[in-house]
Design a protein around this motif. Structure first.
Motif, PDB file in Angstrom:
ATOM      1  N   VAL A  81       0.817  -1.216   0.000  1.00 43.80           N
ATOM      2  CA  VAL A  81       0.000   0.000   0.000  1.00 43.80           C
ATOM      3  C   VAL A  81       0.850   1.265   0.000  1.00 43.80           C
ATOM      4  N   ASP A  82       1.901   1.283   0.805  1.00 44.16           N
ATOM      5  CA  ASP A  82       2.704   2.500   0.950  1.00 44.16           C
ATOM      6  C   ASP A  82       4.039   2.450   0.223  1.00 44.16           C
ATOM      7  N   LYS A  83       4.281   1.380  -0.524  1.00 39.09           N
ATOM      8  CA  LYS A  83       5.521   1.218  -1.298  1.00 39.09           C
ATOM      9  C   LYS A  83       6.768   1.283  -0.414  1.00 39.09           C
ATOM     10  N   PHE A  84       6.624   0.774   0.815  1.00 42.09           N
ATOM     11  CA  PHE A  84       7.720   0.694   1.776  1.00 42.09           C
ATOM     12  C   PHE A  84       8.607  -0.483   1.401  1.00 42.09           C
ATOM     13  N   THR A  85       9.918  -0.302   1.515  1.00 41.11           N
ATOM     14  CA  THR A  85      10.858  -1.382   1.240  1.00 41.11           C
ATOM     15  C   THR A  85      11.531  -1.814   2.535  1.00 41.11           C
ATOM     16  N   PRO A  86      11.131  -2.985   3.062  1.00 41.53           N
ATOM     17  CA  PRO A  86      11.770  -3.446   4.294  1.00 41.53           C
ATOM     18  C   PRO A  86      13.219  -3.842   4.032  1.00 41.53           C
ATOM     19  N   ASP A  87      14.051  -3.667   5.048  1.00 44.32           N
ATOM     20  CA  ASP A  87      15.432  -4.119   4.905  1.00 44.32           C
ATOM     21  C   ASP A  87      15.553  -5.551   5.421  1.00 44.32           C
ATOM     22  N   ARG A  88      16.756  -6.102   5.389  1.00 46.30           N
ATOM     23  CA  ARG A  88      16.928  -7.505   5.783  1.00 46.30           C
ATOM     24  C   ARG A  88      16.576  -7.721   7.241  1.00 46.30           C
ATOM     25  N   TRP A  89      16.780  -6.713   8.089  1.00 45.87           N
ATOM     26  CA  TRP A  89      16.464  -6.861   9.505  1.00 45.87           C
ATOM     27  C   TRP A  89      14.949  -6.908   9.720  1.00 45.87           C
ATOM     28  N   ASP A  90      14.220  -6.154   8.927  1.00 42.58           N
ATOM     29  CA  ASP A  90      12.754  -6.254   8.968  1.00 42.58           C
ATOM     30  C   ASP A  90      12.325  -7.668   8.591  1.00 42.58           C
ATOM     31  N   ALA A  91      12.909  -8.187   7.515  1.00 46.92           N
ATOM     32  CA  ALA A  91      12.541  -9.526   7.040  1.00 46.92           C
ATOM     33  C   ALA A  91      12.921 -10.603   8.059  1.00 46.92           C
ATOM     34  N   ILE A  92      14.101 -10.481   8.646  1.00 45.31           N
ATOM     35  CA  ILE A  92      14.529 -11.459   9.654  1.00 45.31           C
ATOM     36  C   ILE A  92      13.608 -11.390  10.873  1.00 45.31           C
ATOM     37  N   GLY A  93      13.292 -10.188  11.318  1.00 42.40           N
ATOM     38  CA  GLY A  93      12.400 -10.027  12.461  1.00 42.40           C
ATOM     39  C   GLY A  93      11.028 -10.612  12.199  1.00 42.40           C
ATOM     40  N   ALA A  94      10.487 -10.369  10.998  1.00 47.44           N
ATOM     41  CA  ALA A  94       9.179 -10.915  10.647  1.00 47.44           C
ATOM     42  C   ALA A  94       9.221 -12.436  10.592  1.00 47.44           C
ATOM     43  N   ALA A  95      10.306 -12.990  10.067  1.00 49.47           N
ATOM     44  CA  ALA A  95      10.429 -14.452  10.006  1.00 49.47           C
ATOM     45  C   ALA A  95      10.489 -15.055  11.412  1.00 49.47           C
ATOM     46  N   ILE A  96      11.202 -14.400  12.306  1.00 49.94           N
ATOM     47  CA  ILE A  96      11.256 -14.871  13.694  1.00 49.94           C
ATOM     48  C   ILE A  96       9.864 -14.835  14.321  1.00 49.94           C
ATOM     49  N   CYS A  97       9.139 -13.760  14.073  1.00 47.49           N
ATOM     50  CA  CYS A  97       7.775 -13.655  14.603  1.00 47.49           C
ATOM     51  C   CYS A  97       6.876 -14.757  14.058  1.00 47.49           C
ATOM     52  N   LEU A  98       6.971 -15.039  12.768  1.00 48.85           N
ATOM     53  CA  LEU A  98       6.146 -16.102  12.182  1.00 48.85           C
ATOM     54  C   LEU A  98       6.532 -17.474  12.711  1.00 48.85           C
ATOM     55  N   LEU A  99       7.810 -17.678  12.977  1.00 48.21           N
ATOM     56  CA  LEU A  99       8.231 -18.923  13.619  1.00 48.21           C
ATOM     57  C   LEU A  99       7.596 -19.027  15.007  1.00 48.21           C
ATOM     58  N   GLY A 100       7.567 -17.924  15.723  1.00 42.62           N
ATOM     59  CA  GLY A 100       6.912 -17.900  17.022  1.00 42.62           C
ATOM     60  C   GLY A 100       5.436 -18.233  16.930  1.00 42.62           C
ATOM     61  N   VAL A 101       4.767 -17.731  15.909  1.00 45.60           N
ATOM     62  CA  VAL A 101       3.352 -18.055  15.686  1.00 45.60           C
ATOM     63  C   VAL A 101       3.189 -19.555  15.513  1.00 45.60           C
ATOM     64  N   ALA A 102       4.041 -20.150  14.688  1.00 46.89           N
ATOM     65  CA  ALA A 102       3.946 -21.589  14.439  1.00 46.89           C
ATOM     66  C   ALA A 102       4.142 -22.389  15.721  1.00 46.89           C
ATOM     67  N   VAL A 103       5.095 -21.983  16.540  1.00 47.72           N
ATOM     68  CA  VAL A 103       5.347 -22.693  17.789  1.00 47.72           C
ATOM     69  C   VAL A 103       4.164 -22.527  18.742  1.00 47.72           C
ATOM     70  N   ILE A 104       3.692 -21.302  18.909  1.00 48.27           N
ATOM     71  CA  ILE A 104       2.593 -21.050  19.841  1.00 48.27           C
ATOM     72  C   ILE A 104       1.319 -21.763  19.417  1.00 48.27           C
ATOM     73  N   MET A 105       0.990 -21.697  18.144  1.00 42.44           N
ATOM     74  CA  MET A 105      -0.317 -22.187  17.702  1.00 42.44           C
ATOM     75  C   MET A 105      -0.339 -23.656  17.307  1.00 42.44           C
ATOM     76  N   TYR A 106       0.736 -24.137  16.706  1.00 48.44           N
ATOM     77  CA  TYR A 106       0.632 -25.428  16.025  1.00 48.44           C
ATOM     78  C   TYR A 106       1.580 -26.504  16.571  1.00 48.44           C
ATOM     79  N   ALA A 107       2.295 -26.205  17.658  1.00 45.96           N
ATOM     80  CA  ALA A 107       3.133 -27.234  18.280  1.00 45.96           C
ATOM     81  C   ALA A 107       2.219 -28.312  18.871  1.00 45.96           C
ATOM     82  N   PRO A 108       2.637 -29.569  18.801  1.00 46.65           N
ATOM     83  CA  PRO A 108       1.796 -30.629  19.381  1.00 46.65           C
ATOM     84  C   PRO A 108       1.689 -30.466  20.900  1.00 46.65           C
ATOM     85  N   ARG A 109       0.488 -30.603  21.394  1.00 46.68           N
ATOM     86  CA  ARG A 109       0.232 -30.492  22.838  1.00 46.68           C
ATOM     87  C   ARG A 109      -0.483 -31.752  23.307  1.00 46.68           C
ATOM     88  N   THR A 110      -0.234 -32.077  24.552  1.00 51.15           N
ATOM     89  CA  THR A 110      -0.922 -33.255  25.102  1.00 51.15           C
ATOM     90  C   THR A 110      -2.014 -32.852  26.049  1.00 51.15           C
TER      91      THR A 110
END
Length: 110
Positions: A81-110
């Motif tokens: 929308v705003d034609k913003f260009t994230p840098d590599r640190w933005d991308a790395i941070g977002a990837a870490i956050c998405l990994l956190g989402v996967a762990v929180i939501m979809y890790a097997p639980r007993t």
């Protein structure tokens, strides 16, 4: 199917929350007027309902995981929308956050 439904709800929630906040920003900061702000308020209200449809019953878990979706979604919104260009640190941070989402939501639980 439950994971797919959950992911779709996260995307819908991100669109409603980020879009709503953007509309308010446009209405107030860019002087586009009260209708933009009202649209933003409605979208933010819709976000609150979307989260309630998540299959997991734990509010704290849903909101914590959504935080990671929000981070990545905000960068994506800015790119499109705003034609913003994230840098590599933005991308790395977002990837870490998405990994956190996967762990929180979809890790097997007993």
């Amino acid at each position: 199917m439950t994971v797919l439904r959950s992911l779709l709800l996260f995307v819908l929630a991100a669109f409603a929350e980020i879009g709503g906040a953007w509309l308010i920003w446009q209405g107030w900061r860019e002087h586009r007027g009260a209708l933009w702000i009202a649209g933003g308020v409605l979208a933010l209200g819709a976000y609150g309902f979307v989260a309630a449809f998540q299959p997991d019953a734990n509010f704290g878990r849903i909101l914590a995981a959504y935080g990671g979706i929000f981070v990545a979604g905000s960068l994506a919104w800015g790119m499109v929308v705003d034609k913003f260009t994230p840098d590599r640190w933005d991308a790395i941070g977002a990837a870490i956050c998405l990994l956190g989402v996967a762990v929180i939501m979809y890790a097997p639980r007993t």
